[in-house]
Design a protein around this motif. Structure first.
Motif, PDB file in Angstrom:
ATOM      1  N   ALA A 160     -10.685  25.523   0.390  1.00 40.74           N
ATOM      2  CA  ALA A 160      -9.671  25.056  -0.585  1.00 40.74           C
ATOM      3  C   ALA A 160      -8.388  24.755   0.381  1.00 40.74           C
ATOM      4  O   ALA A 160      -7.987  25.379   1.297  1.00 40.74           O
ATOM      5  N   MET A 161      -7.945  23.424   0.259  1.00 39.42           N
ATOM      6  CA  MET A 161      -6.779  23.003   1.108  1.00 39.42           C
ATOM      7  C   MET A 161      -5.695  22.334   0.099  1.00 39.42           C
ATOM      8  O   MET A 161      -5.891  21.926  -1.030  1.00 39.42           O
ATOM      9  N   GLN A 162      -4.580  22.482   0.553  1.00 39.13           N
ATOM     10  CA  GLN A 162      -3.262  22.122  -0.015  1.00 39.13           C
ATOM     11  C   GLN A 162      -2.335  21.459   0.713  1.00 39.13           C
ATOM     12  O   GLN A 162      -2.128  21.839   1.835  1.00 39.13           O
ATOM     13  N   VAL A 175      -1.039  18.020  -3.413  1.00 33.37           N
ATOM     14  CA  VAL A 175      -2.501  17.696  -3.675  1.00 33.37           C
ATOM     15  C   VAL A 175      -3.311  18.522  -2.922  1.00 33.37           C
ATOM     16  O   VAL A 175      -3.136  19.098  -2.103  1.00 33.37           O
ATOM     17  N   GLU A 176      -4.568  18.792  -3.849  1.00 33.29           N
ATOM     18  CA  GLU A 176      -5.386  19.899  -3.570  1.00 33.29           C
ATOM     19  C   GLU A 176      -6.834  19.388  -3.400  1.00 33.29           C
ATOM     20  O   GLU A 176      -7.190  18.517  -4.071  1.00 33.29           O
ATOM     21  N   GLY A 187      -7.053  16.554  -6.575  1.00 35.67           N
ATOM     22  CA  GLY A 187      -6.026  16.313  -7.633  1.00 35.67           C
ATOM     23  C   GLY A 187      -4.762  16.801  -7.232  1.00 35.67           C
ATOM     24  O   GLY A 187      -4.474  17.475  -6.418  1.00 35.67           O
ATOM     25  N   PRO A 188      -3.841  16.366  -8.132  1.00 36.59           N
ATOM     26  CA  PRO A 188      -2.369  16.459  -7.876  1.00 36.59           C
ATOM     27  C   PRO A 188      -1.969  17.931  -8.663  1.00 36.59           C
ATOM     28  O   PRO A 188      -2.696  18.122  -9.604  1.00 36.59           O
ATOM     29  N   ILE A 209      -7.584  18.897 -11.308  1.00 35.07           N
ATOM     30  CA  ILE A 209      -8.299  18.569 -10.182  1.00 35.07           C
ATOM     31  C   ILE A 209      -9.611  17.732 -10.893  1.00 35.07           C
ATOM     32  O   ILE A 209     -10.391  18.152 -11.706  1.00 35.07           O
ATOM     33  N   PHE A 210     -10.031  16.510 -10.114  1.00 37.23           N
ATOM     34  CA  PHE A 210     -11.076  15.581 -10.614  1.00 37.23           C
ATOM     35  C   PHE A 210     -12.236  16.050  -9.823  1.00 37.23           C
ATOM     36  O   PHE A 210     -12.057  16.017  -8.712  1.00 37.23           O
TER      37      PHE A 210
END
Length: 229
Positions: A160-162, A175-176, A187-188, A209-210
């Motif tokens: 997981a990244m942000q 944004v992640e 997604g934002p 998150i898409f």
């Protein structure tokens, strides 16, 4: 960081979406908090309908390096009422002082037990955070082991990244990106802190998150509120 695997109608991180909270590698001494967060999956291909996970937790720091939290986890979908599904214990270990090295480091340990099934899950994550001016980058790198008599033992990894922009204390856009065995999503997210006087503050996060592939829900909405005191 668990999610609802709607195709099996059970709560699981292994074999399910890994979209959830992103952790930062910091511990505040003498901090206590109440946390509520929700993950809502919009997946048109899931027969049970949209999956929802709700978490209610209490946490506190035990030193300037260790923070622990306990959660009750509930789940529901379009075909069933909200029910208590699992319990979880969590510990965060701050490994380095902020600014001591080129990046800040921490470790996360989670142990989750299903309420009515012989299934347990242990996960550990390396937490990394780096600042570039007003930009902050965070990565959570997970190893997850799920075991018990009710399932086949399984190990998997997740990332997981942000990337977050420090616009103002009350408003930080981000944004992640999430990647796992059955997850590809991006997604934002918006987040911020509201001071309430003294050491008290309310931290909030909300985003969508898409899914980037057929295994990930079309949209995953995530919401978090933390009351720190």
């Amino acid at each position: 960081m668990l999610s609802l695997c709607t195709s099996h109608q059970n709560l699981a991180r292994a074999d399910g979406s890994t979209i959830d909270k992103i952790y930062h590698p910091y511990v505040q001494p003498e901090e206590r908090e109440l946390e509520f967060r929700s993950i809502i999956e919009n997946n048109r291909d899931s027969p049970p309908g949209d999956g929802r996970v709700y978490r209610l937790g209490y946490g506190q720091s035990f030193s300037d390096r260790w923070f622990g939290e306990a959660y009750l986890i509930g789940v529901k979908n379009d075909n069933q009422e909200l029910r208590l599904k699992a319990y979880e214990l969590e510990a965060l270990w701050q490994l380095t002082e902020q600014g001591e090295f080129f990046a800040d480091w921490g470790a996360l340990f989670e142990l989750e037990k299903k309420r009515s099934e012989d299934i347990m899950e242990f996960s550990t994550a390396l937490l990394v955070e780096k600042e570039w001016g007003r930009w902050i980058g965070t990565a959570n790198i997970y190893g997850i082991y799920e075991f018990g008599d009710s399932i086949d033992n399984e190990f998997e990894t997740a990332l997981a990244m942000q990337a977050r922009y420090r616009y103002a204390r009350a408003l930080e856009p981000a944004v992640e990106l999430y990647m796992g065995q059955d997850t590809r999503g991006m997604g934002p997210v918006m987040m911020g802190n509201w001071p309430l006087g003294g050491a008290r503050q309310l931290r909030w996060e909300g985003g969508i998150i898409f899914g980037l592939d057929g295994d990930t829900p079309d949209q995953t909405f995530r919401v978090l509120f933390e009351y720190e005191f």
